[in-house]
Design a protein around this motif. Structure first.
Motif, PDB file in Angstrom:
ATOM      1  N   GLU A  90       0.887  -1.154   0.000  1.00 48.21           N
ATOM      2  CA  GLU A  90       0.000   0.000   0.000  1.00 48.21           C
ATOM      3  C   GLU A  90       0.930   1.210   0.000  1.00 48.21           C
ATOM      4  OE1 GLU A  90      -3.661   1.735   2.740  1.00 48.21           O
ATOM      5  OE2 GLU A  90      -2.489   0.034   3.444  1.00 48.21           O
ATOM      6  N   ASP A  91       0.845   2.042  -1.035  1.00 45.68           N
ATOM      7  CA  ASP A  91       1.788   3.144  -1.215  1.00 45.68           C
ATOM      8  C   ASP A  91       1.098   4.497  -1.128  1.00 45.68           C
ATOM      9  OD1 ASP A  91       3.973   1.400  -1.687  1.00 45.68           O
ATOM     10  OD2 ASP A  91       3.414   1.221  -3.798  1.00 45.68           O
ATOM     11  N   PHE A  92       1.822   5.455  -0.530  1.00 46.46           N
ATOM     12  CA  PHE A  92       1.377   6.841  -0.445  1.00 46.46           C
ATOM     13  C   PHE A  92       2.538   7.724  -0.887  1.00 46.46           C
ATOM     14  CE2 PHE A  92      -0.725   4.453   2.902  1.00 46.46           C
ATOM     15  CZ  PHE A  92      -2.053   4.820   2.766  1.00 46.46           C
ATOM     16  N   SER A  93       2.232   8.798  -1.582  1.00 45.98           N
ATOM     17  CA  SER A  93       3.289   9.739  -1.962  1.00 45.98           C
ATOM     18  C   SER A  93       3.042  11.079  -1.283  1.00 45.98           C
ATOM     19  CB  SER A  93       3.341   9.911  -3.484  1.00 45.98           C
ATOM     20  OG  SER A  93       2.151  10.488  -3.959  1.00 45.98           O
ATOM     21  N   PHE A  94       4.133  11.829  -1.091  1.00 51.12           N
ATOM     22  CA  PHE A  94       4.042  13.159  -0.512  1.00 51.12           C
ATOM     23  C   PHE A  94       5.295  13.928  -0.879  1.00 51.12           C
ATOM     24  CE2 PHE A  94       6.169  10.594   2.648  1.00 51.12           C
ATOM     25  CZ  PHE A  94       7.072  11.425   3.290  1.00 51.12           C
ATOM     26  N   GLY A  95       5.263  15.218  -0.670  1.00 58.13           N
ATOM     27  CA  GLY A  95       6.408  16.061  -0.997  1.00 58.13           C
ATOM     28  C   GLY A  95       6.863  16.874   0.192  1.00 58.13           C
ATOM     29  N   VAL A  96       8.184  17.058   0.283  1.00 58.89           N
ATOM     30  CA  VAL A  96       8.789  17.900   1.308  1.00 58.89           C
ATOM     31  C   VAL A  96       9.945  18.631   0.644  1.00 58.89           C
ATOM     32  CG1 VAL A  96      10.090  17.963   3.477  1.00 58.89           C
ATOM     33  CG2 VAL A  96       8.167  16.395   3.239  1.00 58.89           C
ATOM     34  N   ASP A  97       9.913  19.964   0.661  1.00 59.81           N
ATOM     35  CA  ASP A  97      10.993  20.781   0.105  1.00 59.81           C
ATOM     36  C   ASP A  97      11.402  20.342  -1.307  1.00 59.81           C
ATOM     37  OD1 ASP A  97      11.060  22.176   2.516  1.00 59.81           O
ATOM     38  OD2 ASP A  97      12.539  20.795   3.374  1.00 59.81           O
ATOM     39  N   LYS A  98      10.471  20.299  -2.209  1.00 63.77           N
ATOM     40  CA  LYS A  98      10.691  19.948  -3.621  1.00 63.77           C
ATOM     41  C   LYS A  98      11.194  18.514  -3.821  1.00 63.77           C
ATOM     42  CE  LYS A  98      11.516  24.649  -5.097  1.00 63.77           C
ATOM     43  NZ  LYS A  98      12.401  25.577  -5.782  1.00 63.77           N
ATOM     44  N   ARG A  99      11.099  17.704  -2.815  1.00 65.33           N
ATOM     45  CA  ARG A  99      11.469  16.294  -2.934  1.00 65.33           C
ATOM     46  C   ARG A  99      10.202  15.456  -2.978  1.00 65.33           C
ATOM     47  NH1 ARG A  99      15.654  14.537   1.551  1.00 65.33           N
ATOM     48  NH2 ARG A  99      13.668  14.424   2.572  1.00 65.33           N
ATOM     49  N   LYS A 100      10.222  14.412  -3.797  1.00 67.20           N
ATOM     50  CA  LYS A 100       9.090  13.489  -3.872  1.00 67.20           C
ATOM     51  C   LYS A 100       9.444  12.274  -3.021  1.00 67.20           C
ATOM     52  CE  LYS A 100       6.073  10.988  -6.940  1.00 67.20           C
ATOM     53  NZ  LYS A 100       5.754  10.554  -8.289  1.00 67.20           N
ATOM     54  N   LEU A 101       8.570  11.974  -2.064  1.00 63.96           N
ATOM     55  CA  LEU A 101       8.806  10.866  -1.135  1.00 63.96           C
ATOM     56  C   LEU A 101       7.645   9.892  -1.211  1.00 63.96           C
ATOM     57  CD1 LEU A 101       9.854  13.335   1.602  1.00 63.96           C
ATOM     58  CD2 LEU A 101      11.409  11.674   0.638  1.00 63.96           C
ATOM     59  N   GLU A 102       7.901   8.677  -0.726  1.00 67.17           N
ATOM     60  CA  GLU A 102       6.875   7.634  -0.769  1.00 67.17           C
ATOM     61  C   GLU A 102       6.911   6.821   0.512  1.00 67.17           C
ATOM     62  OE1 GLU A 102       5.675   4.657  -4.195  1.00 67.17           O
ATOM     63  OE2 GLU A 102       7.501   3.969  -3.187  1.00 67.17           O
ATOM     64  N   VAL A 103       5.718   6.565   1.055  1.00 65.90           N
ATOM     65  CA  VAL A 103       5.549   5.642   2.180  1.00 65.90           C
ATOM     66  C   VAL A 103       4.998   4.354   1.598  1.00 65.90           C
ATOM     67  CG1 VAL A 103       4.357   5.168   4.350  1.00 65.90           C
ATOM     68  CG2 VAL A 103       5.003   7.503   3.782  1.00 65.90           C
ATOM     69  N   SER A 104       5.635   3.246   1.903  1.00 63.74           N
ATOM     70  CA  SER A 104       5.200   1.951   1.399  1.00 63.74           C
ATOM     71  C   SER A 104       4.958   1.013   2.578  1.00 63.74           C
ATOM     72  CB  SER A 104       6.277   1.382   0.474  1.00 63.74           C
ATOM     73  OG  SER A 104       5.835   0.210  -0.138  1.00 63.74           O
ATOM     74  N   LEU A 105       3.714   0.503   2.670  1.00 61.87           N
ATOM     75  CA  LEU A 105       3.338  -0.425   3.743  1.00 61.87           C
ATOM     76  C   LEU A 105       3.165  -1.811   3.145  1.00 61.87           C
ATOM     77  CD1 LEU A 105       0.524   1.729   5.388  1.00 61.87           C
ATOM     78  CD2 LEU A 105       2.922   1.632   6.056  1.00 61.87           C
ATOM     79  N   SER A 106       3.871  -2.779   3.671  1.00 65.08           N
ATOM     80  CA  SER A 106       3.758  -4.152   3.174  1.00 65.08           C
ATOM     81  C   SER A 106       2.413  -4.745   3.572  1.00 65.08           C
ATOM     82  CB  SER A 106       4.887  -5.003   3.739  1.00 65.08           C
ATOM     83  OG  SER A 106       4.701  -6.353   3.386  1.00 65.08           O
ATOM     84  N   LYS A 107       1.767  -5.432   2.636  1.00 66.18           N
ATOM     85  CA  LYS A 107       0.519  -6.139   2.937  1.00 66.18           C
ATOM     86  C   LYS A 107       0.782  -7.570   3.386  1.00 66.18           C
ATOM     87  CE  LYS A 107      -2.338  -3.534  -0.313  1.00 66.18           C
ATOM     88  NZ  LYS A 107      -3.140  -3.617  -1.551  1.00 66.18           N
ATOM     89  N   THR A 108       2.032  -8.033   3.243  1.00 66.41           N
ATOM     90  CA  THR A 108       2.360  -9.405   3.612  1.00 66.41           C
ATOM     91  C   THR A 108       3.141  -9.498   4.926  1.00 66.41           C
ATOM     92  OG1 THR A 108       4.383  -9.333   2.268  1.00 66.41           O
ATOM     93  CG2 THR A 108       2.375 -10.150   1.204  1.00 66.41           C
ATOM     94  N   SER A 109       3.510  -8.353   5.469  1.00 63.99           N
ATOM     95  CA  SER A 109       4.203  -8.324   6.760  1.00 63.99           C
ATOM     96  C   SER A 109       3.842  -7.005   7.440  1.00 63.99           C
ATOM     97  CB  SER A 109       5.721  -8.440   6.560  1.00 63.99           C
ATOM     98  OG  SER A 109       6.225  -7.261   5.951  1.00 63.99           O
ATOM     99  N   ASP A 110       4.525  -6.696   8.533  1.00 65.48           N
ATOM    100  CA  ASP A 110       4.239  -5.445   9.244  1.00 65.48           C
ATOM    101  C   ASP A 110       5.375  -4.434   9.071  1.00 65.48           C
ATOM    102  OD1 ASP A 110       6.074  -6.822  10.746  1.00 65.48           O
ATOM    103  OD2 ASP A 110       5.057  -6.552  12.659  1.00 65.48           O
ATOM    104  N   TYR A 111       6.039  -4.457   7.922  1.00 58.79           N
ATOM    105  CA  TYR A 111       7.149  -3.544   7.652  1.00 58.79           C
ATOM    106  C   TYR A 111       6.721  -2.395   6.751  1.00 58.79           C
ATOM    107  CZ  TYR A 111      10.371  -6.754   9.850  1.00 58.79           C
ATOM    108  OH  TYR A 111      11.010  -7.540  10.768  1.00 58.79           O
ATOM    109  N   PHE A 112       7.365  -1.248   6.950  1.00 64.20           N
ATOM    110  CA  PHE A 112       7.139  -0.079   6.109  1.00 64.20           C
ATOM    111  C   PHE A 112       8.487   0.489   5.681  1.00 64.20           C
ATOM    112  CE2 PHE A 112       8.241   2.193   9.924  1.00 64.20           C
ATOM    113  CZ  PHE A 112       8.779   3.391   9.470  1.00 64.20           C
TER     114      PHE A 112
END
Length: 177
Positions: A95-117
């Motif tokens: 499950e992925d989310f994108s966001f920006g901070v100071d002209k940088r593109k970042l992504e949060v990725s949550l695993s659906k098969t484990s509890d890691y991000f």
């Protein structure tokens, strides 16, 4: 053996290998790190059918042509199933989310098969590579998600990231497909 019987055997073999190859890939559940395996599997399937076809040819069996043709068809079917498996692989597993901070593109990725991000920087990276910034475990509680990377704790609440060290105020997240 007439051509109708050979055609019946051919259709039977085709249906059987579609079922077996599909079940094999589904049971294997390959991930992108094992994709190099196709370099071994395709020649193996080609060679196996070719050897069976040649054995039948030298034994003067009418099914020899069927297996010689299948030496091309079988690897193509496997390749099709293999490719289909990876079309939505990321969506099935993350499950992925994108966001920006100071002209940088970042992504949060949550695993659906484990509890890691992971939180990665996607800005100006060649060939789709990323720079990992944070990696840890996450925990869902109701409509919120707690992200923990060592001493760093962040939260996702109503599609907003709270507690990101580089911008502690809430950051709007966009769900990516």
């Amino acid at each position: 053996m007439n051509s109708k019987e050979i055609l019946k055997y051919g259709i039977g073999i085709l249906i059987l290998e579609i079922i077996l190859l599909g079940l094999w890939i589904y049971q294997m559940k390959p991930d992108p790190s094992t994709s190099i395996g196709i370099v071994l599997i395709l020649p193996f399937l080609f060679g196996l059918n070719l050897i069976i076809g040649l054995i039948f040819y030298f034994l003067k069996k009418p099914l020899s042509k069927l297996f010689l043709i299948n030496s091309i068809i079988c690897p193509l079917i496997f390749y099709a199933f293999w490719s289909l498996w990876f079309i939505y692989w990321n969506e099935r597993n993350y499950e992925d989310f994108s966001f920006g901070v100071d002209k940088r593109k970042l992504e949060v990725s949550l695993s659906k098969t484990s509890d890691y991000f992971s939180i990665s920087d996607l800005t100006n990276k060649p060939n789709g590579s990323t720079t990992g910034l944070y990696f840890g475990k996450y925990e869902r509680k109701g409509d919120s998600i707690k992200l923990t990377d060592g001493e760093t704790k962040m939260y996702i609440i109503k599609n907003k990231l709270i507690g990101f060290p580089e911008k502690p105020t809430e950051i709007k997240l966009t769900r990516t497909e």
